[in-house]
Design an enzyme around this catalytic site. Structure first.
Site, PDB file in Angstrom:
ATOM      1  N   GLU A   1     -10.044  46.658  38.635  1.00  0.00           N
ATOM      2  CA  GLU A   1     -11.128  45.556  40.008  1.00  0.00           C
ATOM      3  C   GLU A   1     -11.001  46.700  41.708  1.00  0.00           C
ATOM      4  OE1 GLU A   1     -11.235  41.995  38.011  1.00  0.00           O
ATOM      5  OE2 GLU A   1      -9.215  42.859  39.473  1.00  0.00           O
TER       6      GLU A   1
ATOM      7  N   GLU B   1     -14.000  41.738  31.346  1.00  0.00           N
ATOM      8  CA  GLU B   1     -13.380  40.645  31.359  1.00  0.00           C
ATOM      9  C   GLU B   1     -14.119  39.112  31.825  1.00  0.00           C
ATOM     10  OE1 GLU B   1     -10.299  40.203  34.210  1.00  0.00           O
ATOM     11  OE2 GLU B   1      -9.732  42.707  33.864  1.00  0.00           O
TER      12      GLU B   1
END
Length: 673
Positions: free
Chosen positions: A153, A312
């Protein structure tokens, strides 16, 4: 060439982040047994494990990871292996405290959270290259390895650093980008407020200043910070390509969350072998499934229309919002299959086993604190079986009906200080227009403003404050060649340097829209603008109005009160073979629906009259066939029309003419032929 799908994976990806280092090894055997029970096909491993892999500088311990990967392979589970470079160990920061990022106010962050990294720091880059190299040398040929997972991320929670290392790097970046300091002065408009530079060494990052700083400098620093993170990703990717040829490399995006507004995903999508995304529902009272669909469509678009992977999401509640409600029964599957419908080749979660300690211990997981005698676990097992029955969907592509133009650089620029109204949020307009298209059951592709638009009958521009001349020529040619364009207010205002285009607003959109704008007239908080149509009907706008002057465009709706009374509010311009619409106020849902209804007619898009609101119908096609995903987000059963006979893959039933989709359920029909 690296693969563009996880190697060795023949079914849809199903699993999650697996962090076995949080548990004694005695738990690992239970984990793999439960993975088999749930139908897990792949897990992400080692993302935050640098401190365990290199417990002290130059001393490595791969034994635990060897045993883990062997165990997963023996149980038929593929591995997305992290390079761990998102979480440098504490010893690294004690040796190199300057690798911790600095805020614009000069405060250096401390160790103790996640992703606290100055991406310009040479010591961090060297250490990241070292651990990546050692992982690649050790595991390149491991039979469990499906793909590499660099960092995690990027941009969350820190993208930009303002330290001395970044200052030197920024100066080099400016010299590489502009060539001369005079070119920087021209691009930034430094004649204003006497900011002119005579040497690159005089230029600093946009640190804290007494009042608003130079917006063009701030915009370029966002570009620099994004490019610097991307440089580090490319460095690791190239090491992995060299030492682990044929294994794809990715990093997980967060396309839909405003906390990742520092990343230009159009640029990043060109660098990864597989586009992957993390998505978490924003539970603020809005229809969360619409944001989910938007995130999936945006991620697919960043992937160039190719299949991508949801790496995710959550089985139930998350932990970092002010309020974190649980998902309703069946919502986990509905969310997961919604992503699959819109192009994901799987559905993975954070995380496999719910943590007992740490900041995310209340974030839901595939194996919750309550274990297997829980609703979440039973739904996980059911979802695994459903995904297994959809294996033939893998590799097919989702078909978009219309395009929405979106540009992260424009978002960055519009969100800088001292714009005409802080109430005009470009992301809100993108959400609103997307929701209106969603409610018309149209599947959206997002596109860069300079991309080829010729295949789309309708293109929507919800917010494009920053627009290059090339983008203006692109949308003009699109309309001239028969396309239908819808543009919302405050678009086409500045160029790539945040300089207002010469001449009247809206710059490169003047000709295609057939109008000019003499002046913006933002509304005060709570103030409404009444607009009327030729038949006397009324709509209301808020936030924004403009003094629009038609230059060939026809007036469709007119301001009925306020400073702009009598001026056009909505216009329509015919140019060549196509039509361009412009709306100069912020319309609500009713107004947007009316506007898009007219545009859809111009674009000759057949309406989906038989579909209820909040029932999605999305199509994936490929060599294995055509698949219709019908997703019912309502509390009532729905009947969905089918264009051909087929087989419903989740139940095995034959379908003809129509298919019944129970309340809250999903049906996937593989059409015959």
């Amino acid at each position: 060439m690296p693969e563009t799908t996880p190697t060795g994976l023949t079914r849809l990806a199903f699993g999650g982040d697996y962090n076995p280092e949080q548990w004694p090894e005695s738990v690992w055997q239970e984990d793999v047994r439960l993975m088999r029970e749930a139908g897990v096909t792949m897990v992400s491993v080692g993302i935050f494990s640098w401190a365990l892999l290199e417990p002290t500088h130059g001393v490595y311990d791969f034994g635990w990871l060897d045993r883990l990967l062997d165990l997963l392979h023996e149980n038929g589970v593929r591995v997305d292996l992290g390079t761990s470079t998102v979480a440098p160990p504490v010893w690294f920061y004690r040796e190199h405290p300057e690798a911790l990022p600095v805020t614009p106010a000069g405060v250096r962050y401390e160790f103790g959270s996640r992703a606290a990294i100055c991406h310009s720091n040479a010591d961090y880059r060297a250490a990241a290259a070292d651990i990546t190299t050692r992982l690649a040398e050790r595991y390149a040929d491991h039979p469990a390895l499906a793909m590499w997972h660099v960092h995690n991320e990027y941009g969350v929670p820190v993208s930009a650093c303002y330290c001395d290392s970044c200052t030197a790097h920024f100066r080099r970046w400016l010299e590489s980008t502009y060539g001369t300091v005079d070119s920087v002065n021209e691009a930034w408009g430094t004649a204003f407020w006497g900011q002119r530079y005579t040497d690159f060494e005089q230029i600093n990052p946009p640190r804290a200043t007494p009042t608003v700083g130079n917006p063009a400098q701030a915009l370029d620093y966002k570009r620099f910070a994004d490019a610097t993170m991307r440089e580090n990703f490319v460095m690791e990717r190239d090491i992995l390509h060299r030492l682990s040829p044929g294994i794809p490399v990715t990093t997980n995006f967060m396309t839909a969350l405003s906390q990742c507004d520092s990343v230009d995903y159009w640029a990043w999508g060109r660098e990864v072998d597989i586009v992957t995304n993390d998505h978490y529902l924003i539970t603020d009272g809005r229809r969360t499934h619409v944001n989910l669909a938007m995130a999936a469509d945006l991620t697919r678009s960043v992937a160039g229309g190719a299949p991508w992977l949801l790496l995710e999401h959550s089985t139930s509640g998350i932990n970092w919002q002010a309020r974190n409600p649980a998902k309703a029964p069946g919502q986990m599957a509905r969310n997961s299959l919604g992503h699959v419908a819109r192009g994901s080749d799987g559905a993975m979660f954070f995380q496999w086993r719910q943590s007992r300690r740490g900041a995310e211990k209340f974030h839901s997981a595939m194996v919750p604190h309550g274990g297997t005698d829980t609703r979440v676990w039973r739904e996980v097992v059911e979802l695994g079986a459903s995904l297994d029955s959809l294996s033939t969907v893998r590799g097919t592509r989702t078909q978009g009906d219309v395009a929405v133009l979106w540009d992260w650089h424009s978002w960055w620029a519009q969100n800088l200080a001292w714009r005409p109204s802080e109430d005009h949020d470009p992301r809100e307009r993108a959400d609103a227009f997307y929701e209106a298209l969603y409610d018309r059951h149209l599947t959206v592709d997002f596109a860069h403003p300079e991309a080829d638009l010729s295949r789309y009958p309708l293109v929507v521009v919800p917010a494009l404050y920053l627009m290059t001349e090339a983008a203006g020529r692109n949308v003009t040619a699109y309309v001239e060649n028969g396309g239908t364009l819808v543009v919302s207010f405050f678009s086409g205002i500045v160029d790539e340097h945040d300089a207002v285009h010469e001449g009247a607003y809206p710059g490169p959109l003047r000709d295609v829209l057939g109008l000019t704008i003499e002046e913006f007239s933002p509304l005060l908080q709570g103030q409404l603008a009444r607009i009327t149509g030729p038949d006397g009907s009324e709509l209301a706008g808020d936030v924004w109005t403009e003094f629009v002057v038609p230059r060939g465009a026809e007036t469709v709706w007119t301001y009925a009160d306020g400073l702009t009374a009598g001026h056009p509010a909505v216009t329509r311009n015919r140019l060549g073979e196509g039509t361009a619409w412009y709306v100069s106020t912020r319309l609500g849902a009713e107004g947007l629906d009316a506007l898009l209804g007219w545009a859809v007619e111009d674009a000759r898009i057949a309406p989906h009259v038989d579909l209820p609101r909040d029932v999605e119908l999305v199509r994936r096609t490929g060599e294995s066939g055509t698949y219709l995903f019908a997703i019912n987000h309502t509390a009532s059963d729905a009947k969905v029309p089918l264009e051909a006979h087929g087989t419903e893959l989740l139940t095995g039933e034959r379908a003809a003419g129509r298919i019944e989709v129970p309340a809250g359920a999903v049906r996937v029909v593989r059409l015959d032929g």
